[in-house]
Design a protein around this motif. Structure first.
Motif, PDB file in Angstrom:
ATOM      1  N   MET A  21      36.097  93.054  61.416  1.00  0.00           N
ATOM      2  CA  MET A  21      36.062  92.969  62.870  1.00  0.00           C
ATOM      3  C   MET A  21      34.619  92.776  63.329  1.00  0.00           C
ATOM      4  O   MET A  21      33.715  93.431  62.834  1.00  0.00           O
ATOM      5  CB  MET A  21      36.633  94.268  63.458  1.00  0.00           C
ATOM      6  N   PRO A  22      34.394  91.877  64.286  1.00  0.00           N
ATOM      7  CA  PRO A  22      33.033  91.654  64.762  1.00  0.00           C
ATOM      8  C   PRO A  22      32.499  92.890  65.477  1.00  0.00           C
ATOM      9  O   PRO A  22      33.255  93.704  65.980  1.00  0.00           O
ATOM     10  CB  PRO A  22      33.162  90.485  65.731  1.00  0.00           C
ATOM     11  N   SER A  23      31.174  93.008  65.504  1.00  0.00           N
ATOM     12  CA  SER A  23      30.607  94.162  66.201  1.00  0.00           C
ATOM     13  C   SER A  23      30.907  94.061  67.685  1.00  0.00           C
ATOM     14  O   SER A  23      31.089  92.981  68.238  1.00  0.00           O
ATOM     15  CB  SER A  23      29.097  94.240  65.964  1.00  0.00           C
ATOM     16  N   VAL A  24      30.956  95.200  68.349  1.00  0.00           N
ATOM     17  CA  VAL A  24      31.320  95.260  69.760  1.00  0.00           C
ATOM     18  C   VAL A  24      30.328  94.480  70.613  1.00  0.00           C
ATOM     19  O   VAL A  24      30.702  93.877  71.603  1.00  0.00           O
ATOM     20  CB  VAL A  24      31.417  96.731  70.225  1.00  0.00           C
ATOM     21  N   SER A  25      29.064  94.441  70.236  1.00  0.00           N
ATOM     22  CA  SER A  25      28.051  93.800  71.069  1.00  0.00           C
ATOM     23  C   SER A  25      28.173  92.284  71.114  1.00  0.00           C
ATOM     24  O   SER A  25      27.735  91.669  72.064  1.00  0.00           O
ATOM     25  CB  SER A  25      26.654  94.194  70.594  1.00  0.00           C
ATOM     26  N   ASN A  26      28.800  91.657  70.096  1.00  0.00           N
ATOM     27  CA  ASN A  26      28.861  90.199  70.102  1.00  0.00           C
ATOM     28  C   ASN A  26      30.297  89.663  70.107  1.00  0.00           C
ATOM     29  O   ASN A  26      30.526  88.531  69.748  1.00  0.00           O
ATOM     30  CB  ASN A  26      28.071  89.625  68.928  1.00  0.00           C
ATOM     31  N   ILE A  27      31.246  90.448  70.523  1.00  0.00           N
ATOM     32  CA  ILE A  27      32.631  89.987  70.590  1.00  0.00           C
ATOM     33  C   ILE A  27      32.803  89.083  71.815  1.00  0.00           C
ATOM     34  O   ILE A  27      32.268  89.353  72.882  1.00  0.00           O
ATOM     35  CB  ILE A  27      33.613  91.172  70.623  1.00  0.00           C
ATOM     36  N   SER A  28      33.519  87.972  71.648  1.00  0.00           N
ATOM     37  CA  SER A  28      33.720  87.063  72.772  1.00  0.00           C
ATOM     38  C   SER A  28      35.076  87.339  73.422  1.00  0.00           C
ATOM     39  O   SER A  28      35.949  87.965  72.840  1.00  0.00           O
ATOM     40  CB  SER A  28      33.653  85.610  72.306  1.00  0.00           C
ATOM     41  N   ARG A  29      35.226  86.848  74.637  1.00  0.00           N
ATOM     42  CA  ARG A  29      36.469  87.057  75.381  1.00  0.00           C
ATOM     43  C   ARG A  29      37.652  86.425  74.662  1.00  0.00           C
ATOM     44  O   ARG A  29      38.768  86.921  74.718  1.00  0.00           O
ATOM     45  CB  ARG A  29      36.318  86.466  76.777  1.00  0.00           C
ATOM     46  N   ILE A  30      37.423  85.343  73.949  1.00  0.00           N
ATOM     47  CA  ILE A  30      38.479  84.661  73.212  1.00  0.00           C
ATOM     48  C   ILE A  30      39.013  85.547  72.088  1.00  0.00           C
ATOM     49  O   ILE A  30      40.196  85.525  71.776  1.00  0.00           O
ATOM     50  CB  ILE A  30      37.964  83.319  72.654  1.00  0.00           C
ATOM     51  N   GLU A  31      38.150  86.365  71.506  1.00  0.00           N
ATOM     52  CA  GLU A  31      38.543  87.236  70.399  1.00  0.00           C
ATOM     53  C   GLU A  31      39.249  88.506  70.859  1.00  0.00           C
ATOM     54  O   GLU A  31      39.814  89.218  70.046  1.00  0.00           O
ATOM     55  CB  GLU A  31      37.310  87.622  69.589  1.00  0.00           C
ATOM     56  N   LEU A  32      39.235  88.801  72.163  1.00  0.00           N
ATOM     57  CA  LEU A  32      39.891  90.001  72.668  1.00  0.00           C
ATOM     58  C   LEU A  32      41.401  89.831  72.587  1.00  0.00           C
ATOM     59  O   LEU A  32      41.919  88.742  72.837  1.00  0.00           O
ATOM     60  CB  LEU A  32      39.483  90.261  74.123  1.00  0.00           C
ATOM     61  N   PRO A  33      42.120  90.892  72.246  1.00  0.00           N
ATOM     62  CA  PRO A  33      43.582  90.770  72.153  1.00  0.00           C
ATOM     63  C   PRO A  33      44.220  90.540  73.513  1.00  0.00           C
ATOM     64  O   PRO A  33      43.794  91.104  74.514  1.00  0.00           O
ATOM     65  CB  PRO A  33      44.011  92.119  71.571  1.00  0.00           C
ATOM     66  N   ASP A  34      45.241  89.668  73.526  1.00  0.00           N
ATOM     67  CA  ASP A  34      45.987  89.414  74.758  1.00  0.00           C
ATOM     68  C   ASP A  34      46.936  90.572  75.016  1.00  0.00           C
ATOM     69  O   ASP A  34      47.303  91.316  74.108  1.00  0.00           O
ATOM     70  CB  ASP A  34      46.793  88.117  74.643  1.00  0.00           C
ATOM     71  N   ARG A  35      47.346  90.701  76.271  1.00  0.00           N
ATOM     72  CA  ARG A  35      48.282  91.755  76.649  1.00  0.00           C
ATOM     73  C   ARG A  35      49.162  91.237  77.781  1.00  0.00           C
ATOM     74  O   ARG A  35      48.685  90.601  78.708  1.00  0.00           O
ATOM     75  CB  ARG A  35      47.511  92.997  77.101  1.00  0.00           C
ATOM     76  N   LEU A  36      50.455  91.531  77.675  1.00  0.00           N
ATOM     77  CA  LEU A  36      51.385  91.180  78.746  1.00  0.00           C
ATOM     78  C   LEU A  36      51.494  92.348  79.707  1.00  0.00           C
ATOM     79  O   LEU A  36      51.432  93.518  79.295  1.00  0.00           O
ATOM     80  CB  LEU A  36      52.767  90.853  78.180  1.00  0.00           C
ATOM     81  N   CYS A  37      51.682  92.053  80.981  1.00  0.00           N
ATOM     82  CA  CYS A  37      51.855  93.082  81.989  1.00  0.00           C
ATOM     83  C   CYS A  37      53.094  93.914  81.669  1.00  0.00           C
ATOM     84  O   CYS A  37      54.134  93.382  81.284  1.00  0.00           O
ATOM     85  CB  CYS A  37      51.993  92.438  83.368  1.00  0.00           C
ATOM     86  N   THR A  38      52.970  95.208  81.833  1.00  0.00           N
ATOM     87  CA  THR A  38      54.069  96.124  81.570  1.00  0.00           C
ATOM     88  C   THR A  38      55.259  95.827  82.465  1.00  0.00           C
ATOM     89  O   THR A  38      56.406  95.956  82.048  1.00  0.00           O
ATOM     90  CB  THR A  38      53.595  97.574  81.792  1.00  0.00           C
ATOM     91  N   TRP A  39      55.000  95.421  83.701  1.00  0.00           N
ATOM     92  CA  TRP A  39      56.076  95.225  84.674  1.00  0.00           C
ATOM     93  C   TRP A  39      56.586  93.800  84.729  1.00  0.00           C
ATOM     94  O   TRP A  39      57.769  93.555  84.655  1.00  0.00           O
ATOM     95  CB  TRP A  39      55.636  95.671  86.066  1.00  0.00           C
ATOM     96  N   CYS A  40      55.699  92.821  84.915  1.00  0.00           N
ATOM     97  CA  CYS A  40      56.182  91.447  85.127  1.00  0.00           C
ATOM     98  C   CYS A  40      56.118  90.556  83.896  1.00  0.00           C
ATOM     99  O   CYS A  40      56.539  89.418  83.965  1.00  0.00           O
ATOM    100  CB  CYS A  40      55.462  90.752  86.266  1.00  0.00           C
ATOM    101  N   LYS A  41      55.565  91.056  82.798  1.00  0.00           N
ATOM    102  CA  LYS A  41      55.499  90.309  81.533  1.00  0.00           C
ATOM    103  C   LYS A  41      54.679  89.026  81.626  1.00  0.00           C
ATOM    104  O   LYS A  41      54.900  88.074  80.898  1.00  0.00           O
ATOM    105  CB  LYS A  41      56.905  89.987  80.998  1.00  0.00           C
ATOM    106  N   VAL A  42      53.707  89.011  82.538  1.00  0.00           N
ATOM    107  CA  VAL A  42      52.781  87.883  82.697  1.00  0.00           C
ATOM    108  C   VAL A  42      51.536  88.190  81.862  1.00  0.00           C
ATOM    109  O   VAL A  42      51.133  89.348  81.740  1.00  0.00           O
ATOM    110  CB  VAL A  42      52.403  87.717  84.190  1.00  0.00           C
ATOM    111  N   LEU A  43      50.926  87.161  81.276  1.00  0.00           N
ATOM    112  CA  LEU A  43      49.699  87.351  80.514  1.00  0.00           C
ATOM    113  C   LEU A  43      48.591  87.859  81.433  1.00  0.00           C
ATOM    114  O   LEU A  43      48.324  87.261  82.483  1.00  0.00           O
ATOM    115  CB  LEU A  43      49.280  86.034  79.858  1.00  0.00           C
TER     116      LEU A  43
END
Length: 59
Positions: free
Chosen positions: A1-23
């Protein structure tokens, strides 16, 4: 896993909304220690800590 200081937004895990299931939108906050998710449809918010969890001090 990359270090926290150089992680890019693209590498962040996606998440769906709990209620509407939208990204959800994501961004780093708290000195790049947390991922903040926001649903563009219902504005539901969630925050997840990156890396290892905080350790509680010994009593």
């Amino acid at each position: 896993m990359p270090s926290v200081s150089n992680i890019s937004r693209i590498e962040l895990p996606d998440r769906l909304c709990t209620w509407c299931k939208v990204l959800m939108r994501k961004r780093l906050v708290g000195g790049n220690q947390f991922i903040h998710y926001t649903c563009p449809k219902c504005i539901f918010q969630h925050t997840t800590r990156l890396g290892s969890k905080l350790q509680k001090p010994a009593p």
